[in-house]
Every structure is written in C-alpha cells, then in structure tokens.
Design a protein around this motif. Sequence first.
Motif, short mmCIF file in Angstrom:
data_model
loop_
_atom_site.label_atom_id
_atom_site.label_comp_id
_atom_site.label_asym_id
_atom_site.label_seq_id
_atom_site.Cartn_x
_atom_site.Cartn_y
_atom_site.Cartn_z
N ARG A 120 -5.43 -4.49 -38.31
CA ARG A 120 -5.09 -3.05 -38.30
C ARG A 120 -4.81 -2.59 -36.88
O ARG A 120 -5.49 -3.02 -35.95
N MET A 121 -3.82 -1.70 -36.74
CA MET A 121 -3.53 -1.06 -35.45
C MET A 121 -3.46 0.44 -35.71
O MET A 121 -2.35 1.03 -35.72
N PRO A 122 -4.61 1.09 -35.93
CA PRO A 122 -4.59 2.49 -36.38
C PRO A 122 -3.92 3.46 -35.42
O PRO A 122 -3.21 4.36 -35.85
N LYS A 123 -4.10 3.25 -34.09
CA LYS A 123 -3.47 4.20 -33.15
C LYS A 123 -1.95 4.09 -33.21
O LYS A 123 -1.24 5.05 -32.99
N SER A 124 -1.47 2.91 -33.49
CA SER A 124 -0.01 2.70 -33.58
C SER A 124 0.52 3.00 -34.97
O SER A 124 1.72 2.83 -35.22
N LYS A 125 -0.38 3.36 -35.89
CA LYS A 125 -0.02 3.57 -37.30
C LYS A 125 0.72 2.34 -37.86
O LYS A 125 1.83 2.43 -38.41
N SER A 126 0.09 1.21 -37.67
CA SER A 126 0.76 -0.04 -38.01
C SER A 126 -0.26 -1.09 -38.47
O SER A 126 -1.47 -0.90 -38.34
N TYR A 271 4.65 0.91 -29.92
CA TYR A 271 3.26 0.80 -30.37
C TYR A 271 2.36 0.91 -29.14
O TYR A 271 2.83 0.81 -28.00
N VAL A 272 1.07 1.14 -29.39
CA VAL A 272 0.12 1.29 -28.29
C VAL A 272 -0.24 -0.12 -27.78
O VAL A 272 -0.91 -0.89 -28.48
N GLU A 274 -2.20 -1.57 -25.63
CA GLU A 274 -3.59 -2.08 -25.52
C GLU A 274 -4.16 -2.43 -26.88
O GLU A 274 -5.20 -3.09 -26.97
N GLU A 275 -3.51 -1.96 -27.93
CA GLU A 275 -4.09 -2.14 -29.26
C GLU A 275 -3.70 -3.47 -29.89
O GLU A 275 -4.27 -3.86 -30.92
#
Length: 306
Positions: A120-126, A271-272, A274-275
Amino acid sequence: MSYIIGLRNFLLKVVYRVARPIIFLMDPEAAHYRFKRVGVLLGSNAFTKALTSLFFNYEHKSLNITVDGVKYRNPVGLSAGFDKDGELTSIYPSIGFGLAELGSFTGEVCPGNPGKRLFRMPKSKSILVWYGLNNQGAEKISARLKDVDFGSLRVGINAAKSNLTPEFNLQESIEDYTKTMDCFKDIGDYYTINISCPNTQDGEPFVNPEYLNALLTAVNEHRVEGRPIYVKLAADMELSEVDAIVDACVEHGMDGVVLTNLAKPKYNEEYVKEELPFHKGAMSGLPLNRISTSLFVMSIVAQEES
Ligand SMILES: Cc1cc2nc3c(=O)[nH]c(=O)nc-3n(C[C@H](O)[C@H](O)[C@H](O)COP(=O)(O)O)c2cc1C
C-alpha cells in the motif's frame, strides 16, 4: 428513488471509512484473497446475491450501452487483476458491474513472483503491484467456467504470456497467448491481449514492432466471430511508441486498446517518493490517473481528426 440510492451510497461510504483502517491492518495480498473469498460466498446462492444487490446494485436503462456489438447493461467494469482465476463472476452483477475483465490468464499455470508482492502507498493514493501474473492457467480456468451462465454480466478474457522464464522465445510466447484464446473460444464477450504487464521476467517484448506484428497476425488467426479484441497498453511509453503500437493495431484490425496498465515508478513523478516500499513492481491509482486519462483524451481527438 434516487434519494434512497443517494442515502444508501452515503451510508456505504461511511461504512468504508470505518472499515478501511481495519482492512489496512491486514497484509494487502491477504486482504485481497479474503475479500475474494467473501465474494465467492456471496455469489454462491440467490439469497446472498439479492442481499448484496440491495446494498450495491443500480439499474437504469439510460446506462445500457453497446460497444463493438457487445451489449453492456452499464459501462462500469472491473479491470483485470482483481479476479485472476475467474472465481467471482456470479457476484459481480449484484455489486453493480456491467462487465468484468478476468485474468490475466496465461497459457501455462503461473505462480507469479515470489515473496511479498502487494504494497500500500496511502499518501500516493496507490498500490504497488509485483504479482507477476499469478493464475491457475487457461486450461483449468476455462474448464471451470465453460458451463457458467454469466447472466447480465459481460466478460472480458485478458490473455497474457506466462511469466515463467527470463528467456524470450517469440514463437512460444505467441502460442501461449493463442492457447488462452482457444481455451476461451466459447467463453466471454471480448478478448484483451495484455502486452504490457510490468512485472514479468522478460520485460515487455511485444513493444517491438516486429514481434507485435507477428503476435497480432496470430491473434487474428484465432479470432472468434463477433468477439472484439483489444490490446492493453503500458503507461510508460514514449508517444512515438504508442503511435507505433496503435498503428499496428489499426493495421491488424484490432477493435481497440485498453488504457492503461500499471505505471513504473522509475518513469513516474506522480507519487510520494519516500513512500516507495519496494524496488520492483508498478503502481495503480493516482500516479496513473493523469497518464491514462491523457492517453484516452488523445485517442478521442485522434479519432475525431481521422
Ligand atoms: C493488484 C493488481 C493486479 C493487476 N493485475 C493485472 C493483470 O493481471 N493483468 C492486467 O492486464 N492488468 C492488471 N492490473 C492493472 C489493472 O487492470 C489496471 O489496468 C490498472 O490498475 C490501472 O487502473 P487503476 O489505476 O484504476 O487501478 C492489476 C492492477 C492491480 C492493482
């Protein structure tokens, strides 16, 4: 009536907001398979199907649509990759889907990539996907689906090449795709030829025009009357590469393209950073949204100009 549906959908959103942190406690792949099992259970009898319909389904004749001769009850579809073994077709209509693209199916049984393969990459909504085409193989899946009545659901058969070795062999690869087409010749409503899985050991060899030409020639030889064939494109290509593939699709009479497969982080800025949880795999969701939408808009403009 629309007021009641609005209220129902609002309540479902609230339920999702509450359930999401709990779901996020589970390993992503385990969550995927657990929810699939729930879907199989809900689709197993008329009572749970009717109950599911009450919560999720929506019917309106203005949503009926015909594309390439295939009649859909609505244009909302589930993309390939959720139902990799084609196990959930009896519940999709109750959830509201007009179509579901099953697979990707491969000619051979394919275990997919080893290790953890969904992040999961929640900050990137991905979500970062490193599955690598895990599925039970075209023979087994088609044998299970051959007598299934899909009812109002339209079904896409997504064919990819087995991800078993890093060595690319053109003839064997083509036969892998056409084996899936033959296994499913009496099942489903359209085919998608997936040439863009980002998680295979031998890359995406069918971006090469010569190989693509050979593949599409063979695909046409295995065409089923009345069944459109679409080609699924990668998200990370140069425009000149997209043009070349689309030209080949037109030349070979393909019925359309599916836009698009997952986005590889190394070609993506959306995408973020660092995530990013893993050095392999490719992303769905927001990092891909602008790219696939722009390609779609460009395809509409090109169509209008031609
Ligand atoms: C977990 C997962 C597995 C996927 N597996 C496949 C696959 O097997 N075959 C395929 O053609 N696309 C696959 N995809 C790509 C999706 O079908 C879709 O093209 C992509 O996710 C872009 O849409 P989205 O941003 O709405 O998710 C997968 C996507 C996800 C998230």
